[in-house]
Scaffold this motif. Sequence first.
Motif: not given
Length: 286
Positions: A20-27, A52-57
């Motif tokens: 949920a925290l990761l979801g808030l950060v992405l949101a 940046s999202l690809a780097d996270t993945a």
Amino acid sequence: MQTDTLRHALGPEALPWLLALLGLVLAAATAEGLVQTFVRRQPYDWRAYAASLADTAGRRAVDALGLSIAAPLLALAWTHRLTTLPLSTPAAFALLFLGQELCYYAYHRAAHRVRWFWATHAVHHSPNELTLAAALRLGWTGKLTGTALFFTPLVWLGFSPTAVMGTLAANLLYQFWLHAPWLPRLGPLEWVLNTPTHHKVHHASNPEYLDCNYGGVLIVFDRLFGTFVDLRADLPPRYGLTTPLHTHNPLRIAFHEWVRLAQDLHRARGLKQRVRILFGPPGAQP
């Protein structure tokens, strides 16, 4: 962010909260881009956002392999710790917080001044815009280069690896909002805390702004050790690397500095020169 570190620190029951925290950060990162594009009608690099999202993945995939050169030394430090310091009092929490801040300062300064660590950290400085999404771009090779070694003294003193890594993850989470360049100065808090204004300077590639403001939550160690630089009204920050990286390819972003390092090592003559390249500052002549 460092949800994997927090997950191991807090246990599997914390996973829904961390997701949920990761979801808030992405949101929040996505909302910033939407406001910039459709409300302010200003350019926003959505390809950099996707990179940046690809780097996270990619970092999650690498972390799933469980490889870490620092993990055995952290375990050894815990086995031979001087004492055991449970987090049962406010004083213990304060000591861990301040100790972690000092260790983070040392790590972050080394990440800019030692090329072996810079090869990973350069990924975080590669975006040519400072955005909340840029905070997610941390590179894939941190655990393979031993960055956790900087926090080993806290474990040796008696704080559990779980507590140390959990505190570090909270530090990195705090830094997420520092990547919002549209936030104003925070008045007297600027003297003690690391703020978006200070972090603008840290991410700038202007010669006047290089290698400064290394703090995590606090800015006090920068002030104590002479690495604090304030934002100048007459010098707007120019974000990105000193040699800008114009790519949105996640593989090139993750490994561009490692490739340059390997090339310099290949051209080097003798062991002494190679050691100087590996552990000297980025950009220095071998």
